[in-house]
Design a protein around this motif. Structure first.
Motif, PDB file in Angstrom:
ATOM      1  N   ASN A 112     -58.536   4.674  33.452  1.00  0.00           N
ATOM      2  CA  ASN A 112     -60.207   4.165  34.104  1.00  0.00           C
ATOM      3  C   ASN A 112     -61.058   4.075  32.432  1.00  0.00           C
ATOM      4  N   ALA A 113     -59.982   3.332  31.673  1.00  0.00           N
ATOM      5  CA  ALA A 113     -60.440   3.265  30.533  1.00  0.00           C
ATOM      6  C   ALA A 113     -61.536   2.013  30.463  1.00  0.00           C
ATOM      7  N   ARG A 114     -61.954   1.468  29.418  1.00  0.00           N
ATOM      8  CA  ARG A 114     -63.306   0.442  29.577  1.00  0.00           C
ATOM      9  C   ARG A 114     -63.763   0.576  28.307  1.00  0.00           C
ATOM     10  N   VAL A 115     -64.286  -0.885  27.757  1.00  0.00           N
ATOM     11  CA  VAL A 115     -64.550  -1.210  26.178  1.00  0.00           C
ATOM     12  C   VAL A 115     -66.226  -0.961  26.608  1.00  0.00           C
ATOM     13  N   THR A 116     -66.883  -0.371  25.932  1.00  0.00           N
ATOM     14  CA  THR A 116     -68.178  -0.622  25.357  1.00  0.00           C
ATOM     15  C   THR A 116     -68.769  -1.076  24.312  1.00  0.00           C
ATOM     16  N   GLY A 117     -70.250  -1.277  24.405  1.00  0.00           N
ATOM     17  CA  GLY A 117     -70.489  -1.509  22.819  1.00  0.00           C
ATOM     18  C   GLY A 117     -72.154  -1.876  22.995  1.00  0.00           C
ATOM     19  N   ASN A 118     -72.924  -2.308  21.613  1.00  0.00           N
ATOM     20  CA  ASN A 118     -73.804  -2.976  21.409  1.00  0.00           C
ATOM     21  C   ASN A 118     -73.335  -4.065  20.601  1.00  0.00           C
ATOM     22  N   ILE A 119     -75.250  -4.607  21.349  1.00  0.00           N
ATOM     23  CA  ILE A 119     -75.208  -6.033  20.218  1.00  0.00           C
ATOM     24  C   ILE A 119     -77.043  -6.214  19.644  1.00  0.00           C
ATOM     25  N   GLU A 120     -77.157  -7.023  18.833  1.00  0.00           N
ATOM     26  CA  GLU A 120     -78.418  -6.916  17.909  1.00  0.00           C
ATOM     27  C   GLU A 120     -78.497  -8.222  17.548  1.00  0.00           C
ATOM     28  N   ASP A 121     -79.175  -8.364  17.751  1.00  0.00           N
ATOM     29  CA  ASP A 121     -80.019 -10.368  17.634  1.00  0.00           C
ATOM     30  C   ASP A 121     -81.186 -10.330  17.637  1.00  0.00           C
ATOM     31  N   ASP A 122     -81.895 -10.897  16.900  1.00  0.00           N
ATOM     32  CA  ASP A 122     -83.383 -11.295  16.124  1.00  0.00           C
ATOM     33  C   ASP A 122     -84.411 -12.118  17.960  1.00  0.00           C
ATOM     34  N   ASP A 123     -83.572 -13.394  18.232  1.00  0.00           N
ATOM     35  CA  ASP A 123     -83.594 -13.324  19.557  1.00  0.00           C
ATOM     36  C   ASP A 123     -83.178 -12.798  20.379  1.00  0.00           C
ATOM     37  N   GLY A 124     -82.999 -12.569  20.435  1.00  0.00           N
ATOM     38  CA  GLY A 124     -82.847 -11.462  22.156  1.00  0.00           C
ATOM     39  C   GLY A 124     -80.642 -11.983  22.405  1.00  0.00           C
ATOM     40  N   VAL A 125     -80.515 -11.059  23.716  1.00  0.00           N
ATOM     41  CA  VAL A 125     -79.379 -11.641  23.578  1.00  0.00           C
ATOM     42  C   VAL A 125     -79.436 -11.170  25.714  1.00  0.00           C
ATOM     43  N   GLY A 126     -79.017 -11.849  26.916  1.00  0.00           N
ATOM     44  CA  GLY A 126     -79.098 -10.990  27.979  1.00  0.00           C
ATOM     45  C   GLY A 126     -78.238 -11.412  28.384  1.00  0.00           C
TER      46      GLY A 126
END
Length: 224
Positions: A112-126
């Motif tokens: 039941n694996a998954r790849v997880t993460g965070n994203i940072e950007d000054d304009d915003g990510v949707g």
């Protein structure tokens, strides 16, 4: 420069100032007459500012901002021009994986694996700004920067934000070694070729055997 930029200026005149006007466009364009609606009326303040949105200039381009003032006598200043280079590709989101280590010899994931993460950007990510591709072909033309095989992550960010989380379900993959690429774009970028961090990460799915424990109860009759 890229994204939204604030342009500021000051005006000095020996007569009362009536208006300051600002126009912006491609470097090769000629500003129209002041009666054209493309000019922005900044009012009569001696100190002014204007937020310039460069997102229509994508991904790159030579740009300029032109300002002109007018006093109560109808005298106009000479055009003051600021030349700019817009490059949207210099402002790309940063991707951090939270369950894979970049450069590790083996990232072991279980069932039941998954790849997880965070994203940072000054304009915003949707929600539409995060894509993944699994086991990209090293022999493909243009690899690893070609545009083939990318899909949206299975669980994208819920809302637009400057720091967002996501994950992608990889439970259907067979046991063994795999590679993955992630890329993201900010909310101001519609071009499918402008993404950040299309790096390659490797991991191994190890399906751990289930351990069953059986307990048997024995009954002994008492002997007298």
């Amino acid at each position: 420069m890229n994204g939204s930029v604030t342009v500021r200026g000051e005006v000095d005149d020996n007569r009362q100032l009536t208006k300051t006007y600002l126009w912006h466009g491609l470097l090769a364009a000629t500003p129209p007459a002041l009666t054209d609606p493309s000019w922005t009326d900044l009012g009569a303040s001696l100190v002014w500012s204007y937020v310039l949105d460069t997102s229509p200039v994508a991904p790159t381009g030579a740009y300029k901002v032109v300002a002109v003032t007018e006093d109560v006598s109808g005298n106009q200043s000479t055009y003051q021009t600021l030349n700019l280079t817009v490059d949207q590709t210099t402002d790309r989101p940063t991707i951090d994986l939270t369950n894979l280590v970049v450069g590790a010899a083996d990232n072991a994931l279980g069932r039941n694996a998954r790849v997880t993460g965070n994203i940072e950007d000054d304009d915003g990510v949707g929600a539409t700004g995060v894509q993944i591709r699994l086991n990209p072909n090293p022999g493909a033309a243009g690899y690893p920067n070609d545009n083939n095989g990318w899909i949206a992550v299975s669980d994208p960010p819920a809302n637009i934000g400057t720091l967002v989380s996501w994950y992608h379900d990889i439970s259907a993959l067979a046991q063994g070694p795999h590679t993955v690429q992630l890329r993201a774009r900010d909310k101001n970028t519609a071009d499918d070729t402008v993404y950040g961090n299309a790096a390659i990460y490797g991991w191994t799915i190890q399906a751990v055997p289930q351990l069953g424990v059986c307990m048997q109860r024995r009954h002994y009759d008492a002997v007298t």
